[in-house]
Enzyme design. Structure first.
Site, PDB file in Angstrom:
ATOM      1  N   HIS A 132      51.551 -44.532   9.271  1.00  0.00           N
ATOM      2  CA  HIS A 132      50.940 -45.724   9.873  1.00  0.00           C
ATOM      3  C   HIS A 132      49.492 -45.464  10.280  1.00  0.00           C
ATOM      4  O   HIS A 132      49.104 -44.339  10.583  1.00  0.00           O
ATOM      5  CB  HIS A 132      51.772 -46.279  11.041  1.00  0.00           C
ATOM      6  CG  HIS A 132      51.743 -45.485  12.307  1.00  0.00           C
ATOM      7  ND1 HIS A 132      52.863 -45.299  13.099  1.00  0.00           N
ATOM      8  CD2 HIS A 132      50.749 -44.832  12.971  1.00  0.00           C
ATOM      9  CE1 HIS A 132      52.533 -44.589  14.156  1.00  0.00           C
ATOM     10  NE2 HIS A 132      51.254 -44.287  14.109  1.00  0.00           N
ATOM     11  N   GLU A 137      52.957 -50.323  10.597  1.00  0.00           N
ATOM     12  CA  GLU A 137      54.063 -49.503  10.133  1.00  0.00           C
ATOM     13  C   GLU A 137      54.293 -49.723   8.633  1.00  0.00           C
ATOM     14  O   GLU A 137      53.794 -50.704   8.064  1.00  0.00           O
ATOM     15  CB  GLU A 137      55.329 -49.863  10.922  1.00  0.00           C
ATOM     16  CG  GLU A 137      55.186 -49.705  12.450  1.00  0.00           C
ATOM     17  CD  GLU A 137      55.248 -48.242  12.917  1.00  0.00           C
ATOM     18  OE1 GLU A 137      54.914 -47.332  12.121  1.00  0.00           O
ATOM     19  OE2 GLU A 137      55.619 -48.021  14.091  1.00  0.00           O
TER      20      GLU A 137
HETATM   21  C1  F6R Z   1      46.422 -44.938  18.128  1.00  0.00           C
HETATM   22  C2  F6R Z   1      46.920 -45.342  16.821  1.00  0.00           C
HETATM   23  C3  F6R Z   1      47.953 -44.557  16.091  1.00  0.00           C
HETATM   24  C4  F6R Z   1      47.748 -43.046  16.179  1.00  0.00           C
HETATM   25  C5  F6R Z   1      48.843 -42.310  15.415  1.00  0.00           C
HETATM   26  C6  F6R Z   1      48.705 -40.808  15.559  1.00  0.00           C
HETATM   27  O1  F6R Z   1      45.458 -45.851  18.604  1.00  0.00           O
HETATM   28  O2  F6R Z   1      46.506 -46.346  16.350  1.00  0.00           O
HETATM   29  O3  F6R Z   1      47.946 -44.938  14.738  1.00  0.00           O
HETATM   30  O4  F6R Z   1      46.486 -42.726  15.652  1.00  0.00           O
HETATM   31  O5  F6R Z   1      50.089 -42.699  15.897  1.00  0.00           O
HETATM   32  O6  F6R Z   1      48.918 -40.461  16.886  1.00  0.00           O
HETATM   33  P1  F6R Z   1      48.618 -38.998  17.430  1.00  0.00           P
HETATM   34  O7  F6R Z   1      47.133 -38.808  17.308  1.00  0.00           O
HETATM   35  O8  F6R Z   1      49.054 -39.004  18.866  1.00  0.00           O
HETATM   36  O9  F6R Z   1      49.379 -38.057  16.579  1.00  0.00           O
END
Ligand code: F6R
Length: 238
Positions: A132, A137
């Site tokens: 995503h 999603e």
């Molecule tokens: C956050 C967002 C999400 C995150 C993704 C990765 O604003 O849009 O798409 O970038 O879930 O999250 P992390 O960086 O916590 O692994």
């Protein structure tokens, strides 16, 4: 799509900062598209250090965040609004009225936000374990605009670490820029680290263009830079 592979997360954050800094230096009223989550924490620390050490000013800068949980108070410690204030906004000279984090749980709120997001010079993205981007999603149409999303179990499971490790405490819905909104940005910078992102990174770069991996849409963006550490790059074959 330009790919940079770094040794580790620290180097990744420094490389990402170089890309960001070039945009910040290009004009004073840059429009930044920002993300939350673990991935950009190191980059935001670099931006804060640069502001403090080199005086890079955010006075005329406007920001639009990707997403926010639904039915969470803005000032809740886990809201993305709080995250942005803690990681970046409160440490630089940005005007609070120039920062935008989507909020609300209606189609009207989503449309209003989508209409406001304009002229993004660089959009920062992380990637979910399921591919995503934002909270778009798998299965989300590539042309979708800002909308209310039902989060998948995979995403809620990945984010439970911020909610006492209890998936039941993770909100079930979010408001998110759509893939179409994200793709309007002039430049895109996606960062990913760690082995648990390796499958998603492979599908994004080497897989077919498919809504099964929302991030694969970035293969179509004219100016997209992907920076990943060796662990996240470990399943790439080409
Ligand atoms: C956050 C967002 C999400 C995150 C993704 C990765 O604003 O849009 O798409 O970038 O879930 O999250 P992390 O960086 O916590 O692994």
């Amino acid at each position: 799509m330009k790919l940079i592979i770094t040794k580790d997360y620290n180097e990744l954050s420094k490389e990402a900062f170089k890309v960001m800094k070039e945009v910040l230096d290009s004009k004073k009223d840059v429009v930044l598209g920002l993300a939350t989550g673990s991935s950009p924490v190191g980059l935001y620390a670099e931006m804060v250090a640069d502001h403090k050490n080199n005086g890079t000013s955010y006075k005329d800068i406007v920001t639009y965040n990707l997403d926010e949980y639904v039915d969470i108070d803005r000032n809740d410690p886990q809201s993305y609004y709080t995250f942005m204030n803690e990681q970046l906004f409160s440490h630089v000279d940005i005007k609070p009225e120039n920062t935008h984090v989507p909020y609300g749980n209606t189609a009207e709120a989503a449309k209003e936000y989508d209409d406001a997001v304009k002229g993004v010079d660089i959009q920062l993205l992380g990637i979910g374990r399921n591919g995503h981007i934002g909270f778009n999603e798998p299965g989300t149409p590539f042309e979708e605009r800002t909308h209310i999303v039902e989060l998948t179990e995979s995403t809620r499971d990945a984010n439970k670490r911020f909610f006492d490790n209890d998936i039941n405490k993770v909100p079930t819905h979010a408001i998110s820029q759509g893939i179409g909104t994200v793709m309007d940005a002039k430049k895109i910078l996606l960062i990913a680290n760690g082995e648990d992102k390796a499958d998603a990174v492979k599908a994004m770069i080497e897989g077919p263009l498919s809504t099964d991996c929302p991030a694969s849409v970035l293969q179509n963006h004219p100016d997209c830079i992907v920076i990943v550490d060796e662990a996240a790059a470990s399943k790439l074959t080409k």
